[in-house]
Design a protein around this motif. Sequence first.
Motif, PDB file in Angstrom:
ATOM      1  N   THR A 266       6.158  44.334 -11.215  1.00  0.00           N
ATOM      2  CA  THR A 266       6.257  44.376  -9.753  1.00  0.00           C
ATOM      3  C   THR A 266       4.881  44.581  -9.148  1.00  0.00           C
ATOM      4  O   THR A 266       4.301  45.659  -9.257  1.00  0.00           O
ATOM      5  CB  THR A 266       7.188  45.517  -9.303  1.00  0.00           C
ATOM      6  OG1 THR A 266       8.435  45.379  -9.991  1.00  0.00           O
ATOM      7  CG2 THR A 266       7.428  45.470  -7.800  1.00  0.00           C
TER       8      THR A 266
ATOM      9  N   VAL B  58      -8.266  48.012  -6.564  1.00  0.00           N
ATOM     10  CA  VAL B  58      -7.167  47.051  -6.492  1.00  0.00           C
ATOM     11  C   VAL B  58      -7.638  45.735  -7.101  1.00  0.00           C
ATOM     12  O   VAL B  58      -8.809  45.370  -6.984  1.00  0.00           O
ATOM     13  CB  VAL B  58      -6.702  46.842  -5.026  1.00  0.00           C
ATOM     14  CG1 VAL B  58      -7.814  46.201  -4.186  1.00  0.00           C
ATOM     15  CG2 VAL B  58      -5.443  45.985  -4.962  1.00  0.00           C
TER      16      VAL B  58
ATOM     17  N   GLN C 128      -2.359  47.014 -13.566  1.00  0.00           N
ATOM     18  CA  GLN C 128      -1.506  48.183 -13.361  1.00  0.00           C
ATOM     19  C   GLN C 128      -1.522  49.093 -14.591  1.00  0.00           C
ATOM     20  O   GLN C 128      -1.567  50.319 -14.462  1.00  0.00           O
ATOM     21  CB  GLN C 128      -0.076  47.743 -13.016  1.00  0.00           C
ATOM     22  CG  GLN C 128       0.028  47.122 -11.608  1.00  0.00           C
ATOM     23  CD  GLN C 128       1.425  46.634 -11.274  1.00  0.00           C
ATOM     24  OE1 GLN C 128       2.219  46.327 -12.165  1.00  0.00           O
ATOM     25  NE2 GLN C 128       1.732  46.532  -9.976  1.00  0.00           N
TER      26      GLN C 128
ATOM     27  N   GLN D 105      -4.109  49.180  -8.683  1.00  0.00           N
ATOM     28  CA  GLN D 105      -3.042  48.498  -7.973  1.00  0.00           C
ATOM     29  C   GLN D 105      -3.277  46.985  -8.122  1.00  0.00           C
ATOM     30  O   GLN D 105      -4.394  46.542  -8.417  1.00  0.00           O
ATOM     31  CB  GLN D 105      -3.035  48.876  -6.494  1.00  0.00           C
ATOM     32  CG  GLN D 105      -2.722  50.354  -6.254  1.00  0.00           C
ATOM     33  CD  GLN D 105      -2.473  50.649  -4.779  1.00  0.00           C
ATOM     34  OE1 GLN D 105      -1.452  50.269  -4.224  1.00  0.00           O
ATOM     35  NE2 GLN D 105      -3.428  51.321  -4.155  1.00  0.00           N
TER      36      GLN D 105
ATOM     37  N   ASP E 109       2.011  45.452  -6.471  1.00  0.00           N
ATOM     38  CA  ASP E 109       2.001  46.420  -5.366  1.00  0.00           C
ATOM     39  C   ASP E 109       2.098  45.693  -4.033  1.00  0.00           C
ATOM     40  O   ASP E 109       2.546  46.261  -3.041  1.00  0.00           O
ATOM     41  CB  ASP E 109       0.731  47.277  -5.448  1.00  0.00           C
ATOM     42  CG  ASP E 109       0.739  48.126  -6.717  1.00  0.00           C
ATOM     43  OD1 ASP E 109       1.416  49.169  -6.717  1.00  0.00           O
ATOM     44  OD2 ASP E 109       0.122  47.720  -7.719  1.00  0.00           O
ATOM     45  N   ALA E 110       1.653  44.443  -4.033  1.00  0.00           N
ATOM     46  CA  ALA E 110       1.827  43.598  -2.843  1.00  0.00           C
ATOM     47  C   ALA E 110       1.764  42.141  -3.275  1.00  0.00           C
ATOM     48  O   ALA E 110       1.218  41.817  -4.332  1.00  0.00           O
ATOM     49  CB  ALA E 110       0.722  43.888  -1.812  1.00  0.00           C
TER      50      ALA E 110
ATOM     51  N   ILE F 283      -2.471  43.041  -6.427  1.00  0.00           N
ATOM     52  CA  ILE F 283      -1.949  42.143  -5.387  1.00  0.00           C
ATOM     53  C   ILE F 283      -1.850  40.732  -5.973  1.00  0.00           C
ATOM     54  O   ILE F 283      -2.854  40.148  -6.384  1.00  0.00           O
ATOM     55  CB  ILE F 283      -2.873  42.098  -4.153  1.00  0.00           C
ATOM     56  CG1 ILE F 283      -3.071  43.502  -3.582  1.00  0.00           C
ATOM     57  CG2 ILE F 283      -2.295  41.155  -3.090  1.00  0.00           C
ATOM     58  CD1 ILE F 283      -4.033  43.550  -2.390  1.00  0.00           C
TER      59      ILE F 283
ATOM     60  N   MET G 290       1.605  48.631   0.593  1.00  0.00           N
ATOM     61  CA  MET G 290       0.741  49.437  -0.269  1.00  0.00           C
ATOM     62  C   MET G 290      -0.220  50.272   0.575  1.00  0.00           C
ATOM     63  O   MET G 290      -0.544  49.941   1.709  1.00  0.00           O
ATOM     64  CB  MET G 290      -0.029  48.538  -1.248  1.00  0.00           C
ATOM     65  CG  MET G 290      -1.000  47.562  -0.598  1.00  0.00           C
ATOM     66  SD  MET G 290      -1.745  46.441  -1.813  1.00  0.00           S
ATOM     67  CE  MET G 290      -2.744  47.589  -2.753  1.00  0.00           C
ATOM     68  N   ASP G 291      -0.665  51.370  -0.041  1.00  0.00           N
ATOM     69  CA  ASP G 291      -1.592  52.276   0.633  1.00  0.00           C
ATOM     70  C   ASP G 291      -3.028  51.812   0.374  1.00  0.00           C
ATOM     71  O   ASP G 291      -3.498  51.819  -0.743  1.00  0.00           O
ATOM     72  CB  ASP G 291      -1.389  53.698   0.091  1.00  0.00           C
ATOM     73  CG  ASP G 291      -2.451  54.649   0.616  1.00  0.00           C
ATOM     74  OD1 ASP G 291      -3.033  54.379   1.696  1.00  0.00           O
ATOM     75  OD2 ASP G 291      -2.693  55.673  -0.058  1.00  0.00           O
ATOM     76  N   THR G 292      -3.716  51.353   1.410  1.00  0.00           N
ATOM     77  CA  THR G 292      -5.066  50.806   1.235  1.00  0.00           C
ATOM     78  C   THR G 292      -6.160  51.834   1.497  1.00  0.00           C
ATOM     79  O   THR G 292      -7.327  51.588   1.210  1.00  0.00           O
ATOM     80  CB  THR G 292      -5.314  49.604   2.179  1.00  0.00           C
ATOM     81  OG1 THR G 292      -5.186  50.059   3.522  1.00  0.00           O
ATOM     82  CG2 THR G 292      -4.309  48.492   1.916  1.00  0.00           C
TER      83      THR G 292
END
Lengths: 250, 250
Positions: free
Chosen positions: A237, A199, A213, A218, A239-240, A220, A1-3
Amino acid sequence: MDTSSINGILCDIGGVLYEGETPYPGAVEAVARLKASRPVRFITNTTQKTGAQVVAKLSAMGFDIDPSEVMTALDVTKAYLKRHGSTATFLLTDSAQRFFDDLPSEPCRFVVVGDAQENFTYARMNAAFRTLVEGGELLAAAKNRYFKDHDGRLSMDAGGFVSALEFASGKTAKVIGKPSADFYTLACASMGIEPGSAVMIGDDIESDIGGAQKAGLQGILVRTGKFQPSDLQRGITPDAVADSIASIML
Amino acid sequence: MDTSSINGILCDIGGVLYEGETPYPGAVEAVARLKASRPVRFITNTTQKTGAQVVAKLSAMGFDIDPSEVMTALDVTKAYLKRHGSTATFLLTDSAQRFFDDLPSEPCRFVVVGDAQENFTYARMNAAFRTLVEGGELLAAAKNRYFKDHDGRLSMDAGGFVSALEFASGKTAKVIGKPSADFYTLACASMGIEPGSAVMIGDDIESDIGGAQKAGLQGILVRTGKFQPSDLQRGITPDAVADSIASIML
């Protein structure tokens, strides 16, 4: 994922920070690390404790968390009732119900359901049902399916009993806690950020990850608490996925 | 409605023949008249009484009904468990549960939910939930939303509690009693007729009328028992509506 685009962190409490009365290994340090990186809000669907009680329990375990950083479904439910100038017929534990004692005793336009445990008796359920049939509105402080109980097994949470009242009365509950988008939006707003730059960390694939979501965050998923491997086959699903909060680097 | 093709009659009991402990005016005579015209089966979703107990109550009120003419959801549930060679975790009243005492004590592959009243405690609900999570199958002896209680007001029936267990466990209940098509088909078969040549008389728009129509029967709604005028706006059109069983001429 883009943090890189993350400006704030929401974090579930039970099953992520601790289990029973014990912090997960490295959780206290992980919380300090996350708080040093970005603003954090600890949000929980617990309907047995107020924010102040949650902070007290976390402090006793060694977590450095400020009351302003915690939002519980009970706090948000009370704010909702105040905003609507009404009290409610409550299906809660006795101690949780006392938290609402300072509301005016009427009008009573709502039924509020939380994790009432032994207070989920037929008599109380039926009284709530009758309030709904006679025009009351149904508020689910939370609608979780189950939680991991003291004996390590899953136990029924408030969600089933909310469903019971929905089915019998034909009414649909307004869900106050997670996975309500309102709850996530409110928590993000309290940090001054947009859901798209936040997140959520949690152990509940539906309420924490799916809910976040849907609200634009996002998500986790941690493999602690109520996590079960089959959760990853339920059409959501993350994101992480992290082994625990200790292994999350943001 | 066309009554010439009707070869058998199914009739609900509570709310159609009597209310509380009192037969509706003309109901005893109406039953005699219906029985003189065609074979009749009295079917009920009661999960508090066996067929024999129902007959005893009806006889005390003056109805001439033979045990072979009565089918309760409890009878059919027991037959189902016997056919599957299993006992169950029961959510029933104590007296209803005793009806199952002669089943072998294992294997236990099912959870059976009926109108358990005060036995709908959190502890019992949670035990049933755990049985489901660990692989048990959910049987709803009945899934009615509500019934008209002794005080004249509506009270929660088993349906809500079935929904609670469905929501928490993620499993779907098999419904044994009305509106299950199996139940209607079984009752028609016991009279040696096809559902297409049978009519159902009941006060529950969904369970009695909707269920019977789905199974291929015609349905006559009576304006007694739990009937409410708004029932006629719920998307189910009875083949006929009668003020009470006394006014039904077949």
